[in-house]
Write a protein that holds these residues in place. Structure first.
Motif, PDB file in Angstrom:
ATOM      1  N   LEU A 178       0.833  -1.207   0.000  1.00  0.00           N
ATOM      2  CA  LEU A 178       0.000   0.000   0.000  1.00  0.00           C
ATOM      3  C   LEU A 178       0.866   1.254   0.000  1.00  0.00           C
ATOM      4  CD1 LEU A 178      -2.789   1.316   0.220  1.00  0.00           C
ATOM      5  CD2 LEU A 178      -2.624   1.084   2.709  1.00  0.00           C
ATOM      6  N   ALA A 179       1.923   1.251   0.793  1.00  0.00           N
ATOM      7  CA  ALA A 179       2.818   2.408   0.854  1.00  0.00           C
ATOM      8  C   ALA A 179       3.512   2.627  -0.481  1.00  0.00           C
ATOM      9  CB  ALA A 179       3.857   2.197   1.962  1.00  0.00           C
ATOM     10  N   ASP A 180       3.915   1.540  -1.142  1.00  0.00           N
ATOM     11  CA  ASP A 180       4.580   1.663  -2.452  1.00  0.00           C
ATOM     12  C   ASP A 180       3.644   2.268  -3.495  1.00  0.00           C
ATOM     13  OD1 ASP A 180       6.922   0.597  -1.474  1.00  0.00           O
ATOM     14  OD2 ASP A 180       6.546  -1.429  -2.215  1.00  0.00           O
ATOM     15  N   VAL A 181       2.410   1.763  -3.542  1.00  0.00           N
ATOM     16  CA  VAL A 181       1.462   2.237  -4.553  1.00  0.00           C
ATOM     17  C   VAL A 181       0.995   3.659  -4.247  1.00  0.00           C
ATOM     18  CG1 VAL A 181      -0.794   1.811  -5.617  1.00  0.00           C
ATOM     19  CG2 VAL A 181       0.709  -0.111  -5.075  1.00  0.00           C
ATOM     20  N   ALA A 182       0.882   3.984  -2.976  1.00  0.00           N
ATOM     21  CA  ALA A 182       0.439   5.329  -2.587  1.00  0.00           C
ATOM     22  C   ALA A 182       1.522   6.381  -2.801  1.00  0.00           C
ATOM     23  CB  ALA A 182       0.004   5.327  -1.124  1.00  0.00           C
ATOM     24  N   ASN A 183       2.751   5.929  -2.977  1.00  0.00           N
ATOM     25  CA  ASN A 183       3.877   6.859  -3.177  1.00  0.00           C
ATOM     26  C   ASN A 183       4.667   6.450  -4.412  1.00  0.00           C
ATOM     27  OD1 ASN A 183       3.944   8.515  -0.436  1.00  0.00           O
ATOM     28  ND2 ASN A 183       3.576   6.374   0.097  1.00  0.00           N
ATOM     29  N   PRO A 184       4.067   6.574  -5.586  1.00  0.00           N
ATOM     30  CA  PRO A 184       4.720   6.110  -6.811  1.00  0.00           C
ATOM     31  C   PRO A 184       5.959   6.922  -7.157  1.00  0.00           C
ATOM     32  CG  PRO A 184       2.764   7.380  -7.344  1.00  0.00           C
ATOM     33  CD  PRO A 184       2.761   7.189  -5.858  1.00  0.00           C
ATOM     34  N   GLY A 185       6.819   6.282  -7.935  1.00  0.00           N
ATOM     35  CA  GLY A 185       8.018   6.945  -8.410  1.00  0.00           C
ATOM     36  C   GLY A 185       7.718   7.892  -9.562  1.00  0.00           C
ATOM     37  N   PRO A 186       8.763   8.347 -10.268  1.00  0.00           N
ATOM     38  CA  PRO A 186       8.592   9.333 -11.348  1.00  0.00           C
ATOM     39  C   PRO A 186       7.673   8.873 -12.477  1.00  0.00           C
ATOM     40  CG  PRO A 186      10.898   9.089 -10.745  1.00  0.00           C
ATOM     41  CD  PRO A 186      10.176   8.008 -10.045  1.00  0.00           C
ATOM     42  N   GLU A 187       7.531   7.563 -12.664  1.00  0.00           N
ATOM     43  CA  GLU A 187       6.722   7.049 -13.772  1.00  0.00           C
ATOM     44  C   GLU A 187       5.264   6.841 -13.402  1.00  0.00           C
ATOM     45  OE1 GLU A 187       8.920   3.850 -15.963  1.00  0.00           O
ATOM     46  OE2 GLU A 187      10.507   4.379 -14.533  1.00  0.00           O
ATOM     47  N   GLY A 188       4.885   7.179 -12.177  1.00  0.00           N
ATOM     48  CA  GLY A 188       3.503   7.062 -11.756  1.00  0.00           C
ATOM     49  C   GLY A 188       3.080   5.624 -11.512  1.00  0.00           C
ATOM     50  N   VAL A 189       1.771   5.436 -11.378  1.00  0.00           N
ATOM     51  CA  VAL A 189       1.242   4.089 -11.131  1.00  0.00           C
ATOM     52  C   VAL A 189       1.140   3.366 -12.469  1.00  0.00           C
ATOM     53  CG1 VAL A 189      -0.628   2.744 -10.117  1.00  0.00           C
ATOM     54  CG2 VAL A 189      -0.036   4.967  -9.141  1.00  0.00           C
ATOM     55  N   MET A 257       6.486  -2.827  -6.041  1.00  0.00           N
ATOM     56  CA  MET A 257       7.890  -2.389  -6.030  1.00  0.00           C
ATOM     57  C   MET A 257       8.215  -1.574  -7.271  1.00  0.00           C
ATOM     58  SD  MET A 257      10.235  -5.512  -4.675  1.00  0.00           S
ATOM     59  CE  MET A 257       9.705  -6.553  -3.337  1.00  0.00           C
ATOM     60  N   THR A 258       7.713  -2.037  -8.425  1.00  0.00           N
ATOM     61  CA  THR A 258       8.013  -1.309  -9.672  1.00  0.00           C
ATOM     62  C   THR A 258       7.317   0.041  -9.685  1.00  0.00           C
ATOM     63  OG1 THR A 258       6.143  -2.235 -10.951  1.00  0.00           O
ATOM     64  CG2 THR A 258       8.180  -3.514 -10.885  1.00  0.00           C
ATOM     65  N   VAL A 259       6.180   0.160  -9.018  1.00  0.00           N
ATOM     66  CA  VAL A 259       5.498   1.446  -8.920  1.00  0.00           C
ATOM     67  C   VAL A 259       6.327   2.417  -8.078  1.00  0.00           C
ATOM     68  CG1 VAL A 259       3.469   2.640  -8.001  1.00  0.00           C
ATOM     69  CG2 VAL A 259       3.191   0.493  -9.247  1.00  0.00           C
ATOM     70  N   ALA A 260       6.861   1.924  -6.978  1.00  0.00           N
ATOM     71  CA  ALA A 260       7.629   2.779  -6.069  1.00  0.00           C
ATOM     72  C   ALA A 260       8.925   3.285  -6.693  1.00  0.00           C
ATOM     73  CB  ALA A 260       7.924   2.024  -4.785  1.00  0.00           C
ATOM     74  N   THR A 261       9.571   2.435  -7.460  1.00  0.00           N
ATOM     75  CA  THR A 261      10.859   2.828  -8.055  1.00  0.00           C
ATOM     76  C   THR A 261      10.709   3.354  -9.475  1.00  0.00           C
ATOM     77  OG1 THR A 261      11.294   0.623  -8.970  1.00  0.00           O
ATOM     78  CG2 THR A 261      12.045   1.055  -6.721  1.00  0.00           C
ATOM     79  N   GLY A 262       9.639   2.901 -10.146  1.00  0.00           N
ATOM     80  CA  GLY A 262       9.498   3.114 -11.584  1.00  0.00           C
ATOM     81  C   GLY A 262       9.941   1.851 -12.294  1.00  0.00           C
ATOM     82  N   PRO A 263       9.143   1.329 -13.255  1.00  0.00           N
ATOM     83  CA  PRO A 263       9.503   0.082 -13.941  1.00  0.00           C
ATOM     84  C   PRO A 263      10.896   0.097 -14.557  1.00  0.00           C
ATOM     85  CG  PRO A 263       7.250   0.710 -14.467  1.00  0.00           C
ATOM     86  CD  PRO A 263       7.845   1.854 -13.704  1.00  0.00           C
TER      87      PRO A 263
END
Length: 484
Positions: A178-189, A257-263
């Protein structure tokens, strides 16, 4: 010696496990937090491919299709020997006993390998809290004692403990996701890593096999069939539920994980931070206290998996002893607990020897014990699932047993084909599984071990066939063997 002169001293305690308890055993063997922290990040780092989320879903579908025939066969034979019994009744006793030998090696490798992970993960926590840094093997020995004691106790007591540990473990994983998806990286969700196109890239074979290893343990639902309430309902419910939960949880976590960092960055992050990836991502949004709790739950995740694999291995010893494939004393159970006490003690002895050897020779507990042992044991289970898929087809061709065409052929045949491809991919990508260079001796020595063990098992079967035909006739008979 005639079997009736050496009676079995006991039997597994019946009617002690409902479907939820069996699911807890299965999911604990799958070790969700260990897989999320270790297997998923390793998959990204080793393969360099971002399609792990869709790979988990694809493997889940394959195993669910396999489970159709698997649980159908379970309706006709409740036996703690599981793979061994199914292969014996389907393909034949020599192949079944060969499978039993492989199962003992694979499950023991999985169980003892976890001692390396637990010791390595627990020592930094002890150092932080107590200011001392004990050798990894001292912590592993404490876990070894606890697992050994629990293995002698009633199976439902083990189930209750696993329920507590697993619930906390899964709750933390979902919180991290939930924390990863709620705080996406530069590429968004982004949902790019869930696209089927992610699987049509070079090296995807290693990715699929790594994803398959994350499911190891789902098959153990049948091992507890003799101790289940209404096995005809409990085993299918537990099996399908476990596959669905594992596939969904791992796909969600690997995608988050990929959402948090960006794919585009997950591979580099995984290669740099390795098993610390999920903890570092969580620390940025949930704080250090939550992460510290998660690290403790990582240790308990490994401990829960130890308990589950210990129980599974002990029951394989029991099943083989009951049918006199191993000495009959392996078929003894505790009078009050109904636990396979000799099998449990034997598994504990193997664990003690391995811990001692690694401690004395200063071997790496994380890489050379946990990582190699897990990859080796997991591949052995994959081999058994494939051979069992063939045995299911042969069994129902010979004995339709009132099952529908879907359960006899429509599901088992494509499952066998898909599993055969996975085995081939596992063999050809064994270097990726171990994280060693191509050509490393381990890439052929470890698979060869299974070939040698299988040949020895088949040879033992032939010895029984011609030297002790009364024993040979009991192979695959399960509880009926105890009455002979």
């Amino acid at each position: 010696m005639q079997p009736q002169q050496d009676p079995i001293a006991g039997a597994l305690a019946a009617d002690r496990l409902g479907a939820p308890s069996v699911v807890y055993f299965v999911l604990s063997a799958a070790a969700p937090l260990t897989v999320v922290a270790g297997v998923i990040t390793t998959g990204y780092a080793v393969t360099g491919i971002t399609g792990l989320p869709i790979a988990f879903l694809v493997v889940g579908v394959v195993l669910a299709v396999f489970a159709v025939g698997y649980v159908a066969m379970a309706r006709h034979m409740a036996n703690a020997g599981a793979f061994y019994t199914y292969i014996s009744r389907g393909i034949g006793r020599p192949v079944g006993i060969a499978g039993a030998w492989v199962a003992l090696v694979a499950y023991n490798a999985l169980q003892v390998g976890l001692y390396g992970a637990l010791g390595t993960a627990a020592v930094p926590l002890i150092e932080r809290w107590a200011g001392v840094s004990p050798p990894w093997w001292t912590v592993s020995l404490v876990a070894w004692v606890l697992v050994g004691v629990l293995g002698m106790m009633r199976v439902d007591i083990n189930g209750r403990l696993l329920a507590i540990l697993l619930t906390a473990e899964v709750a933390v994983i979902l919180l991290f996701d939930l924390a990863d998806v709620a705080n996406p990286g530069p590429e968004g969700v982004s949902v790019a890593t869930l696209s089927p196109g992610e699987l049509f890239v070079p090296g995807v074979g290693a990715l699929l096999v790594i994803a398959t290893l994350g499911f190891v343990g789902f098959e153990s639902s049948v091992v507890f069939s003799e101790e289940s309430r209404d096995p005809r309902r409990t085993v299918p419910t537990a099996t399908y539920s476990s596959v669905a939960i594992i596939a969904g949880l791992y796909a969600l976590s690997s995608w988050a994980m990929t959402v948090a960092t960006g794919p585009s960055k997950i591979v580099d992050v995984a290669r740099k931070e390795q098993a610390e990836t999920i903890f570092n991502l969580a620390a940025a949004h949930l704080g250090g206290v939550v992460v510290d709790i998660a690290r403790v739950l990582f240790v308990t995740s490994v401990f829960a998996a130890m308990i589950s694999f210990h129980n599974t291995t002990a029951r394989y010893f029991f099943a083989l002893g009951r049918e006199r494939v191993l000495p009959a004393f392996f078929g003894r159970t505790g009078i009050r607990s109904g636990a396979p006490v000799v099998g449990s003690a034997t598994q504990s002895l193997i664990g003690l020897i391995v811990i001692a050897v690694y401690a004395i020779f200063g071997l790496d507990p994380l890489v050379q014990l946990f990582f190699y042992g897990g990859a080796f044991g997991g591949f052995g289970v994959l081999l058994l699932i494939f051979v069992t898929s063939l045995a299911i087809i042969v069994f129902f061709v010979r004995q339709p047993s009132g099952e529908s065409a879907l359960r006899r052929l429509v599901a088992p045949v494509p499952a066998a084909v898909a599993l055969g491809v996975m085995v081939w991919l596992g063999v050809t990508n064994f270097d990726a599984l171990l994280g060693v260079p191509k050509g490393d001796p381990l890439t052929w020595v470890l698979p060869l071990v299974y070939a040698v063990v299988a040949l020895l098992g088949a040879g033992w079967a032939l010895f029984l066939r011609y030297g002790q035909p009364s024993v040979y006739s009991l192979v695959g008979m399960g509880a009926k063997a105890a009455a002979q």
